[in-house]
Design a protein around this motif. Structure first.
Motif: not given
Length: 297
Positions: A205-222
């Motif tokens: 459901d997370s993968k295919y529902d609208e708004d099932g998951a929040k997916e965004e670019v993440i800034e990792l430490t170096d």
């Protein structure tokens, strides 16, 4: 160039394949390509329909899609196709073999055991791994047939469920960390995405529902970014990946665990690869152009 988009198939992920296929068809540049939809329901109807194609864009998922078999057929027929070859597809589809390769390459992956039926369960080993555990088909995707078991009752239910989808299942230690995914295009790491599911974990459901998951670019430490990139490049080389792939990981404290490699990641409007490519500067149509270009190379 005539591009056939092969979709549907015979696996439990057929509906997702159709979504992927239709999204690819909608976004292929019609000024560049003559697009031919090729929905299939059996393995046998494929050969006559692809024989004269100039290029096959594989939009299948799961069995007879990601396991190397359709790649072998297309290769034997001399039809160029998108993505990884036979060997990489077969290796990555089998989670048990993938994890053995991870271990051999000093890539951390959650502890696991593989079984074929409930009689093979070593409960002392399961207790050693410790609940909760993930129970899932050894060959599968889209989180179909997967359960998180917090106790022995749920564990036994999970085994019965997973065995409906595959003859072998994996029991894997649950790592309570941050889910990230590393998409790669032609051997280059695209922007890393974090995944925060409203269901607690990245399920179907997370993968295919609208708004099932929040997916965004993440800034990792170096330091973490260097670790992720090193692992991604090692996976690319170790599994002989080509063109594009998605590597799913869990970050817990300073450790990074690889869960699996997807050689035909989803390409629906909610899928991770198009989102990562967009953050890189490629819209969907441009991403498809690159996949075709790199596949033909």
């Amino acid at each position: 160039m005539q591009v056939g988009v092969i979709m549907g198939g015979v696996s439990s992920e057929k509906e997702i394949s159709l979504l992927t296929g239709n999204e690819i068809i909608d976004n292929l540049d019609k000024d560049k390509y003559e697009v031919v939809p090729i929905p299939i329901n059996t393995q046998y109807e494929l050969i006559d329909r692809v024989r004269c194609l100039e290029f096959a864009f594989i939009a299948l998922h799961g069995k007879f899609g990601e396991d190397g078999r359709i790649q072998a057929i297309l290769e034997s027929m001399g039809v160029p196709f998108s993505g990884c070859g036979v060997l990489a597809s077969a290796l990555c589809m089998n989670k048990d073999i993938s994890k053995k390769i991870f271990v051999s390459q000093n890539i951390k992956t959650p502890e696991w055991v593989k079984i074929k039926n409930e009689d093979e369960v070593n409960y002392s080993k399961i207790n050693e791994i410790g609940y909760p555990v993930i129970v899932k088909p050894n060959n599968g995707g889209s989180s179909i047939g997967i359960i998180i078991a917090h106790d022995e009752k749920q564990f036994k239910e999970g085994i019965k469920k997973a065995l409906k989808y595959d003859e072998e299942i994996i029991i894997e230690k649950y790592i309570d960390g941050d889910e990230i995914t590393c998409c790669m295009l032609n051997g280059e790491v695209l922007p890393i995405l974090s995944i925060k599911s409203k269901y607690g974990w990245f399920n179907y459901d997370s993968k295919y529902d609208e708004d099932g998951a929040k997916e965004e670019v993440i800034e990792l430490t170096d330091e973490k970014m260097k670790k992720v990139e090193k692992i991604a490049y090692k996976c690319w080389d170790s599994f002989k990946l080509k063109v594009y792939a998605r590597i799913d990981m869990i970050v817990k404290d300073n450790e990074i665990y690889v869960l699996e490699i997807n050689t035909l990641p989803g390409m629906t409007k909610n899928s991770l690869l198009p989102k990562s490519a967009a953050a890189y500067g490629l819209n969907f149509s441009e991403l498809l152009d690159k996949i075709i270009e790199y596949s033909l190379e």
